[in-house]
Design a protein around this motif. Structure first.
Motif: not given
Length: 186
Positions: A55-56, A115, A119
């Motif tokens: 997702n990141h 990332l 993050a």
């Protein structure tokens, strides 16, 4: 006394900020180096980490595969002891970047370094000594099934998510063991 505590807190904060600013670039592989992340396909905590990364990781630096589905590939890359049937099978995340194999906290923190912020700043924990980081990692690993459970089903994957898996070929009918294991199939 309180002055020493305050000074200690300032030092810890300074070390963490320094780590946050400098650790990620030091942990990133050379440009063009493929990053393959292998995980336990039935571990809910592992699935959560893979979902978080997927997702990141907008630039798609990391590709995924289950440890259960890639023993031969892991052995060929020098990570056979962590592959299914190996001495330390299913005991850690395994990150392979080029010819380098990283496990436990090193694997997780090197992935975090790839990332985007915020993050990426998790890589600051790399300033802690590896034995201390890995002791915490092993403790979580020991109880991960009891705390997080084992996977019975996974999220419904998008085509983009499926394409992040090592053995994905672009056709749902031929997508391999990693995608099926991560999706809860067989």
């Amino acid at each position: 006394m309180w002055l020493l505590v305050l000074l200690g807190c300032v030092v810890v904060l300074a070390v963490f900020v320094y780590g946050a600013l400098t650790a990620a670039p030091r942990l990133e592989p050379a440009p063009g180096t493929e990053s393959l992340l292998f995980f336990d396909g039935v571990c809910n905590l592992c699935h959560g980490f893979v979902n978080f990364v997927a997702n990141h990781d907008d630039k798609q630096h990391v590709r995924f595969g289950t440890i259960q589905g890639h023993a031969e590939l892991m052995r060929s890359k020098g990570a056979g002891r962590y592959a299914e049937g190996g001495a330390e099978a299913l005991s850690t995340l395994v990150l392979i970047q080029g010819d380098d194999v990283f496990v436990r906290s090193d694997a997780a923190l090197r992935v975090a370094a790839l990332l985007p912020p915020p993050a990426k700043y998790l890589a600051a924990f790399h300033v802690l000594p590896a034995p201390l980081r890995d002791a915490g990692y092993r403790l979580v690993t020991k109880y991960r099934y009891k705390i997080f459970g084992e996977a019975e089903s996974r999220r419904l994957p998008t085509e983009r998510f499926k394409s992040r898996f090592i053995d994905y070929e672009g056709d749902e009918e031929v997508a391999g063991a990693s995608w099926a294991a991560a999706a809860g199939g067989s």
